[in-house]
Design an enzyme around this catalytic site. Structure first.
Site, short mmCIF file in Angstrom:
data_model
loop_
_atom_site.label_atom_id
_atom_site.label_comp_id
_atom_site.label_asym_id
_atom_site.label_seq_id
_atom_site.Cartn_x
_atom_site.Cartn_y
_atom_site.Cartn_z
N LYS A 22 0.84 -1.21 0.00
CA LYS A 22 0.00 0.00 0.00
C LYS A 22 0.87 1.26 0.00
O LYS A 22 0.64 2.17 -0.79
CB LYS A 22 -0.90 0.01 1.24
CG LYS A 22 -1.61 1.33 1.47
CD LYS A 22 -2.53 1.28 2.67
CE LYS A 22 -1.91 1.64 3.98
NZ LYS A 22 -1.58 3.07 4.17
N ASN A 23 1.85 1.29 0.88
CA ASN A 23 2.63 2.52 1.03
C ASN A 23 3.58 2.76 -0.15
O ASN A 23 4.21 3.81 -0.23
CB ASN A 23 3.40 2.51 2.34
CG ASN A 23 2.47 2.69 3.53
OD1 ASN A 23 1.28 2.94 3.36
ND2 ASN A 23 3.00 2.54 4.73
N CYS A 116 -5.60 12.69 12.45
CA CYS A 116 -6.20 11.41 12.14
C CYS A 116 -6.08 10.52 13.35
O CYS A 116 -5.73 10.96 14.43
CB CYS A 116 -5.54 10.77 10.94
SG CYS A 116 -4.00 10.01 11.39
N ARG A 121 -0.97 14.92 12.43
CA ARG A 121 0.02 14.56 11.40
C ARG A 121 0.26 15.79 10.54
O ARG A 121 -0.36 15.97 9.50
CB ARG A 121 -0.47 13.37 10.58
CG ARG A 121 -0.47 12.09 11.39
CD ARG A 121 -1.04 10.93 10.65
NE ARG A 121 -0.09 10.26 9.79
CZ ARG A 121 -0.33 9.07 9.23
NH1 ARG A 121 -1.46 8.47 9.43
NH2 ARG A 121 0.58 8.51 8.45
N ASP A 304 4.46 0.75 12.02
CA ASP A 304 3.30 0.02 11.50
C ASP A 304 3.23 -1.42 12.01
O ASP A 304 2.20 -2.08 11.84
CB ASP A 304 3.31 0.02 9.96
CG ASP A 304 2.95 1.39 9.40
OD1 ASP A 304 2.52 2.26 10.16
OD2 ASP A 304 3.10 1.58 8.17
N ARG A 396 -8.46 -0.62 4.56
CA ARG A 396 -7.57 0.35 3.93
C ARG A 396 -6.22 -0.28 3.59
O ARG A 396 -5.51 0.21 2.72
CB ARG A 396 -7.32 1.55 4.85
CG ARG A 396 -8.51 2.50 4.94
CD ARG A 396 -8.13 3.74 5.74
NE ARG A 396 -6.79 4.14 5.40
CZ ARG A 396 -5.80 4.39 6.26
NH1 ARG A 396 -6.02 4.31 7.55
NH2 ARG A 396 -4.61 4.73 5.84
C1 UD1 Z 1 4.12 6.88 6.30
C2 UD1 Z 1 3.27 5.64 6.10
C3 UD1 Z 1 2.75 5.15 7.44
C4 UD1 Z 1 3.88 4.96 8.41
C5 UD1 Z 1 4.75 6.21 8.50
C6 UD1 Z 1 6.00 6.05 9.35
C7 UD1 Z 1 2.33 5.97 3.90
C8 UD1 Z 1 1.10 6.20 3.09
N1 UD1 Z 1 2.16 5.96 5.23
O1 UD1 Z 1 3.26 7.89 6.82
O2 UD1 Z 1 2.08 3.90 7.23
O3 UD1 Z 1 3.35 4.68 9.69
O4 UD1 Z 1 5.17 6.59 7.18
O5 UD1 Z 1 6.75 4.98 8.89
O6 UD1 Z 1 3.40 5.74 3.39
N2 UD1 Z 1 5.88 14.81 10.42
C9 UD1 Z 1 5.96 16.17 10.68
N3 UD1 Z 1 5.80 17.05 9.65
C10 UD1 Z 1 5.58 16.62 8.37
C11 UD1 Z 1 5.51 15.24 8.11
C12 UD1 Z 1 5.66 14.36 9.16
O7 UD1 Z 1 6.15 16.57 11.82
O8 UD1 Z 1 5.44 17.47 7.47
C13 UD1 Z 1 6.03 13.85 11.53
C14 UD1 Z 1 4.79 13.01 11.76
O9 UD1 Z 1 3.85 13.67 12.58
C15 UD1 Z 1 5.35 11.77 12.42
C16 UD1 Z 1 6.74 11.64 11.75
O10 UD1 Z 1 7.01 12.89 11.16
O11 UD1 Z 1 5.53 12.01 13.79
C17 UD1 Z 1 6.83 10.57 10.69
O12 UD1 Z 1 5.82 10.76 9.75
P1 UD1 Z 1 5.98 10.38 8.22
O13 UD1 Z 1 7.23 9.58 8.03
O14 UD1 Z 1 5.79 11.59 7.40
O15 UD1 Z 1 4.74 9.41 8.00
P2 UD1 Z 1 3.74 9.41 6.80
O16 UD1 Z 1 4.45 9.67 5.53
O17 UD1 Z 1 2.55 10.23 7.15
#
Ligand code: UD1
Length: 417
Positions: A22-23, A116, A121, A304, A396
């Protein structure tokens, strides 16, 4: 409302193939919007998040076909710049379309994704990357309007965010000149995205390391690609064997992506073997408590997989600490596991799991995707019947969780309540 009905206590035995990740497929579908041609994507899982991404692509003027596990996206006549609010709300990761839409069209509009089920996030790193590449971002009344002709630049991420890395890569491919992304996420899905972009003719290198370099601004053509197997689905089936006991072989996945997960399962007393694109596990009860499990960016232990491993360690001898370092609010499965007899206390980012000899069936509700999978696994190892609701979360990320588990010998069915 649909629910899983699980009769616990059946050992698992057999082999199961995991679907595409998925990711991986979500950013790949967004990337397909950058190509002036047709992208044919194989091993595409039948998931509600994929359906939402295809809906967005249709809205953006793409021709989309989904036959079996192959999706074709024809982006040769793009005609939109926005992601509809309903789709943005349905799937937070639709923010991944930002870089691709802005890059291809010079403009992009979407509503800011709200919090969420895992807590807040933010997308500040996504937006900072876009600004570094010369895009302007206006935020007003919960709406984001981005515009500008992008040029290469030095994107430095303060944390290795998966989504921000992907968004920066997509924007950088369209930006004229060279972009470097420093402190990039190193997840295997980022490597998959790089490989897909290369099949479209993009010049990207470094994915899998902390520095990614993109020479952008060249037109992209269509291409054909096969999505990698889903490492978290694979981890789920390994953990299912740990919960229920038995022997399970999982195919269609690169075992190297799961080293930290299999290390925990081995420490807990399971026997794990790996082959070229498969993993096999044998678990005789009871599991033993393990050293603290700390989630971390790849190659650390994946957030995850935290909930599903916690389900396994709930029924064990000894105590296991979990430390959730990625998301603030990722223990919503704990109260539900407790209803099944688990002994777990949460303090901030730490969950103390005191293993119990038995879990019992209960009526529980999934509040998020992996937490829902964890409850299902716990029910497999519990005595008696469990009912799990909130299946829209599970759907999902799992194409056919109940079917796969049934194939392994579990007594589980989906029913309308
Ligand atoms: C992706 C995965 C999700 C997984 C996560 C961490 C997808 C669709 N989802 O989510 O399944 O759990 O990686 O491995 O690929 N953050 C900020 N600012 C930002 C972006 C992120 O502070 O602009 C923080 C988030 O709140 C979180 C951390 O960074 O605490 C990691 O998030 P991130 O790696 O971005 O996760 P996702 O890409 O949302």
């Amino acid at each position: 409302m649909s629910a899983f009905l699980v009769e616990g206590g059946r050992r698992l035995d057999g082999s199961v193939r995991v679907h595409g990740a998925k990711n991986s497929v979500l950013p790949i579908l967004a990337a397909a919007f950058l190509a002036d041609g047709e992208s044919v994507i194989h091993n595409c899982p039948r998931l509600s998040d994929v359906a939402a991404s295809l809906e967005i692509l249709r809205h953006l003027g793409c021709g989309v076909r989904w036959e079996g596990d192959t999706v074709s996206v024809d982006a040769s006549a793009p005609a939109g710049v926005d992601v509809p609010d309903a789709l943005m709300r349905e799937m937070r990761s639709s923010v991944i379309f930002l870089g691709a839409i802005l890059g291809r069209m010079g403009r992009a509009q979407l509503c800011a994704p709200g919090g969420c089920e895992l807590g807040p996030r933010p997308i500040d790193l996504h937006l900072a990357a876009i600004r570094t590449l010369g895009g302007t971002v206006e935020e007003e009344g919960g709406r984001l309007s981005c515009s500008g002709a992008l040029t290469g630049g030095d994107v430095v991420l303060s944390i290795p965010s998966v989504g921000a890395t992907e968004n920066a890569m997509l924007a950088a491919v369209a930006a004229a000149g060279t972009t470097t992304i420093t402190n990039a996420a190193r997840e295997p899905e980022i490597v998959d995205l790089q490989e897909f972009l290369r099949t479209l003719g993009a010049k990207v290198r470094g994915a899998g390391s902390s520095v990614i370099t993109v020479e952008g601004g060249k037109p992209l053509h269509g291409g054909e690609f096969t999505v990698m197997g889903d490492r978290i689905v694979a981890a789920t089936y390994l953990a299912a064997a740990a919960c229920a006991g038995g022997q399970v072989k999982v195919t269609g996945v690169d075992w190297r992506h799961l080293s930290t997960v299999t290390a925990v399962l081995t420490e807990a007393g399971c026997a794990v073997r790996s082959g070229r694109d498969c993993l096999a596990i044998r678990c005789e009860e009871p599991l033993r408590g393990v050293r603290p499990v700390r989630t971390a960016p790849y190659p650390g232990f994946p957030t995850d997989a935290q909930a599903i491993l916690m389900a396994a360690m709930s029924r064990s001898e000894g105590t296991t600490l979990f430390v959730e370092n990625i998301f603030e609010s990722r223990y919503r499965h704990v109260d539900e596991l407790t209803r099944m007899g688990a002994d777990i206390r949460v303090e901030g980012r730490v969950a103390v799991v005191c293993g119990v000899p038995r879990l019992h069936g209960a009526a529980v509700r999934a509040d998020d995707l992996r937490g829902g999978a964890a409850l299902t696994l716990a029910a497999l190892g519990a005595e008696g019947r469990s009912t799990i609701t909130g299946l829209q979360h599970i759907d999902r990320g799992y194409q056919n969780l109940e079917g796969d588990l049934r194939k392994l010998g579990a007594e589980i069915r989906r029913e309308e309540l």
